[in-house]
Design a protein around this motif. Sequence first.
Motif, PDB file in Angstrom:
ATOM      1  N   LEU A 273       0.815  -1.215   0.000  1.00  0.00           N
ATOM      2  CA  LEU A 273       0.000   0.000   0.000  1.00  0.00           C
ATOM      3  C   LEU A 273       0.851   1.269   0.000  1.00  0.00           C
ATOM      4  CD1 LEU A 273      -2.980   0.752  -0.023  1.00  0.00           C
ATOM      5  CD2 LEU A 273      -2.907   0.894   2.459  1.00  0.00           C
TER       6      LEU A 273
ATOM      7  N   ILE B 218       0.985   4.269  -2.932  1.00  0.00           N
ATOM      8  CA  ILE B 218       0.567   5.627  -2.599  1.00  0.00           C
ATOM      9  C   ILE B 218       1.758   6.587  -2.659  1.00  0.00           C
ATOM     10  CG2 ILE B 218      -0.356   7.100  -0.775  1.00  0.00           C
ATOM     11  CD1 ILE B 218      -2.086   4.664   0.041  1.00  0.00           C
TER      12      ILE B 218
ATOM     13  N   GLY C 193       1.557  10.836  -1.047  1.00  0.00           N
ATOM     14  CA  GLY C 193       0.598  10.419  -2.080  1.00  0.00           C
ATOM     15  C   GLY C 193       1.028  10.760  -3.490  1.00  0.00           C
TER      16      GLY C 193
ATOM     17  N   ALA D 236       0.479   7.817  -6.109  1.00  0.00           N
ATOM     18  CA  ALA D 236      -0.960   7.683  -6.356  1.00  0.00           C
ATOM     19  C   ALA D 236      -1.449   8.827  -7.226  1.00  0.00           C
ATOM     20  CB  ALA D 236      -1.713   7.665  -5.028  1.00  0.00           C
ATOM     21  N   ASN D 237      -0.955  10.009  -6.925  1.00  0.00           N
ATOM     22  CA  ASN D 237      -1.329  11.188  -7.687  1.00  0.00           C
ATOM     23  C   ASN D 237      -0.893  11.091  -9.138  1.00  0.00           C
ATOM     24  OD1 ASN D 237      -2.797  13.452  -7.237  1.00  0.00           O
ATOM     25  ND2 ASN D 237      -1.360  14.278  -5.711  1.00  0.00           N
TER      26      ASN D 237
ATOM     27  N   ILE E  66      -7.774   3.624  -3.851  1.00  0.00           N
ATOM     28  CA  ILE E  66      -6.749   2.622  -3.537  1.00  0.00           C
ATOM     29  C   ILE E  66      -6.974   2.117  -2.121  1.00  0.00           C
ATOM     30  CG2 ILE E  66      -4.270   2.177  -3.376  1.00  0.00           C
ATOM     31  CD1 ILE E  66      -3.848   4.550  -5.254  1.00  0.00           C
TER      32      ILE E  66
END
Lengths: 82, 204
Positions: free
Chosen positions: A46, A50, A54, A57-58, A79
Amino acid sequence: MAVNYEKLINDLVQPLVMHPEDLMVKKFSEDDKMLTIQIIVHQDDLGRVIGKNGRIANAIRTIAYASASREHKKISINIDSF
Amino acid sequence: MRKLQFEIKSLDKALDYASQELRINKNVIEINVIEKKSLLGLKKLYKVEAIVNVDPAEIGYKTLKEMFDNMQLDAQIEMKRRNDKEISYSINTTENPLLIGKNGKTLENLQFYIRNIVNLYSDEHLIVLVDIGGYKENRKKQLEILATKTAKEVARTRIEAKLYPMNAYERRIIHTKLSDWRDVSTISEGEGQERHLVIKPKRR
């Protein structure tokens, strides 16, 4: 031909994870304008998906967003882990 | 190329362990046995070396290629290695503006993503640059014009000027451009997304 967003996102996330067998990218809902995609990864992965603040993820969101905007769609990505 | 040496009791577990330690996908790791140790004839101990046997630059190229295929975009990707530490990709597609995004936001994110992927496979930090349709070159020219214009204004009026927020790369272009000016000095202020450049008049 429509872009397969599940595959696009799956291929973006795949190199980041250590447990590819636990990676799942599923379309949650879809209509003319909006597409929601759910990414489920192994708990240990995870943090990597991320990223710090973040940012990864962005980045994934922005890439998917750009691709979707070509078809005048919006895309939202969630997510989560098990 | 990344390497790792360790000792393990069972060879079956070596790959899992290496993957865990190197934080990399199993299918690019190669395991070589260096030494086989027997303790008391019963317990075995293997000394092994795990090698990540791929070229980071190639991984970056493949990732980009695959991504554009998935997006159903025709893309030409050109890969250049300036030296051991720097890789740059120039991309040209039919949908350049889309991939650059507003103020280059999408391009910036794309570069961040690729940089991250490439550096997973390298033991030293690599500089990874991504450009689309010569955007960065154009942007540099624009910023230099903006810098010169604003600096002239500041030198004339002797009032400091605040520029809109920019990322580190863009701020650097302006800092560099104005570094040899006698009448103005540049400084970055603010944090995170709000970080911007201020052009100040120098005291005479």
